[in-house]
Enzyme design. Structure first.
Site, mmCIF file in Angstrom:
data_model
loop_
_atom_site.group_PDB
_atom_site.id
_atom_site.type_symbol
_atom_site.label_atom_id
_atom_site.label_comp_id
_atom_site.label_asym_id
_atom_site.label_seq_id
_atom_site.Cartn_x
_atom_site.Cartn_y
_atom_site.Cartn_z
ATOM 1 N N GLU A 1 -21.584 14.622 14.779
ATOM 2 C CA GLU A 1 -22.248 15.984 15.005
ATOM 3 C C GLU A 1 -21.188 17.099 14.695
ATOM 4 O O GLU A 1 -21.365 18.248 14.219
ATOM 5 C CB GLU A 1 -22.879 16.120 16.461
ATOM 6 C CG GLU A 1 -24.327 15.340 16.592
ATOM 7 C CD GLU A 1 -25.229 16.141 15.486
ATOM 8 O OE1 GLU A 1 -26.064 16.832 16.105
ATOM 9 O OE2 GLU A 1 -25.283 15.380 14.371
ATOM 10 N N THR B 1 -28.313 26.068 10.753
ATOM 11 C CA THR B 1 -28.051 25.566 12.291
ATOM 12 C C THR B 1 -26.997 26.665 12.433
ATOM 13 O O THR B 1 -26.844 27.209 13.593
ATOM 14 C CB THR B 1 -27.510 24.186 12.538
ATOM 15 O OG1 THR B 1 -28.619 23.239 11.925
ATOM 16 C CG2 THR B 1 -27.220 24.113 13.995
#
Length: 318
Positions: free
Chosen positions: A133, A186
């Site tokens: 991530e 994001t």
């Protein structure tokens, strides 16, 4: 027993769950990503195919979250000299707010761990998924990878040390998920978040998080619904999502317990207490977007308790 190749599915996830920014998330039955991994004679990790991404993801093994996480895993278990080939099949939209990178990373780690006879537990795989991530979006958060890997609903209590808590799933809890085809990166969404908040807002948020967790433990659907309010993050992020307030209104009018943004958006989700209601909510939200000229993907799902699973173990890539 070790296999020569493994085919794995890992699920999409909904992070934050409205008020639980960066600490709550749950796994969906669909969509998700698939990874095929096989042993080969040539040493090293080889990313041989990526499909379904329209060329958006890195093909270099050290830069793709799937292969890079597998490299870290192999180094950790002392098998960096073995050879594996990885094929990633994206079956979920990138930049949707549904944990696309998390699903890919978890699928790869679960596949290689299975391939080598499960030397690590799922929880022991979690730090490698968090590294993936960090590579994908610059922040090593676990609110997507934890539910994708462990299944169900998870609470990230802390990172030092990493402390992930499984939250009970009420029996009649269903999710309606809609991904509007609009772009909300994001990193951009995260940059909009305030760095300082008023104490009264923080107290309200703490109460909602505690209420949501208590409602999930007690299967108190009314408490779940009235706790699904976010006074810190949603007011800012909602600006980036067309028709957000109207989608929330019609979802609640159609029987939703609560409604909010999935991850950083643009996907939105609603909880309800029956699959029929969940289907209706997905349908009316998509109809509203269509009226505004916005295409979308819609999903109806229970809470996926199992996380990733093996699709097929075989000796070929058929």
């Amino acid at each position: 027993m070790e296999k020569d190749c493994v085919h794995v599915f890992a699920p999409a996830t909904v992070a934050n769950m409205v008020c639980g920014f960066d600490v709550l998330g749950f796994a969906l039955d669909e969509p998700g990503d698939e990874v095929f991994i096989r042993k080969v004679d040539r040493p090293g990790v080889h990313l041989v195919n990526v499909s379904g991404d329209n060329g958006r993801l890195p093909r270099e093994a050290s830069k793709n979250t799937v292969s890079a996480s597998v490299m870290s895993f192999l180094n950790h278990i002392g098998q960096a000299d073995i050879g594996v080939e990885i094929a990633l099949h994206k079956q979920m939209p990138i930049g949707s707010g549904l944990g696309s990178s998390a699903a890919s990373t978890v699928a790869g780690l679960f596949a290689v761990n299975t391939l080598l006879g499960n030397p690590l537990s799922r929880r022991e795989l979690l730090p490698f998924a968090i590294q993936g991530e960090e590579l994908a979006c610059g922040h090593g958060h676990a609110d997507n990878v934890a539910p994708a890997l462990l299944g169900g609903i998870t609470l990230i209590r802390g990172y030092d040390p990493l402390d992930v808590v499984a939250i009970p799933v009420p029996q009649s809890l269903y999710a309606s998920v809609v991904f509007p085809h609009v772009d909300v990166p994001t990193r951009d969404a995260r940059q909009m978040i305030r760095s300082k908040v008023a104490l009264k807002d923080a107290v309200t948020q703490w109460g909602n998080i505690a209420g949501l967790v208590a409602g999930l433990f007690s299967s108190d659907y009314e408490l779940i619904g009235r706790s699904m309010h976010d006074v810190l993050i949603e007011p800012t992020r909602a600006i980036l999502i067309p028709e957000f307030r109207e989608m929330r209104r019609i979802a609640i009018d159609s029987g939703a317990l609560g409604f909010g943004i999935s991850g950083s958006g643009p996907s939105v989700f609603a909880f309800s207490t029956s699959q029929e209601t969940a289907r209706k909510i997905t349908s009316v939200i998509q109809a509203q977007l269509t009226q505004q000229g916005i295409d979308s993907n819609g999903y109806v799902s229970g809470i996926n308790a199992g996380g990733p699973h093996v699709i097929k173990n075989s000796d070929t890539n058929d």
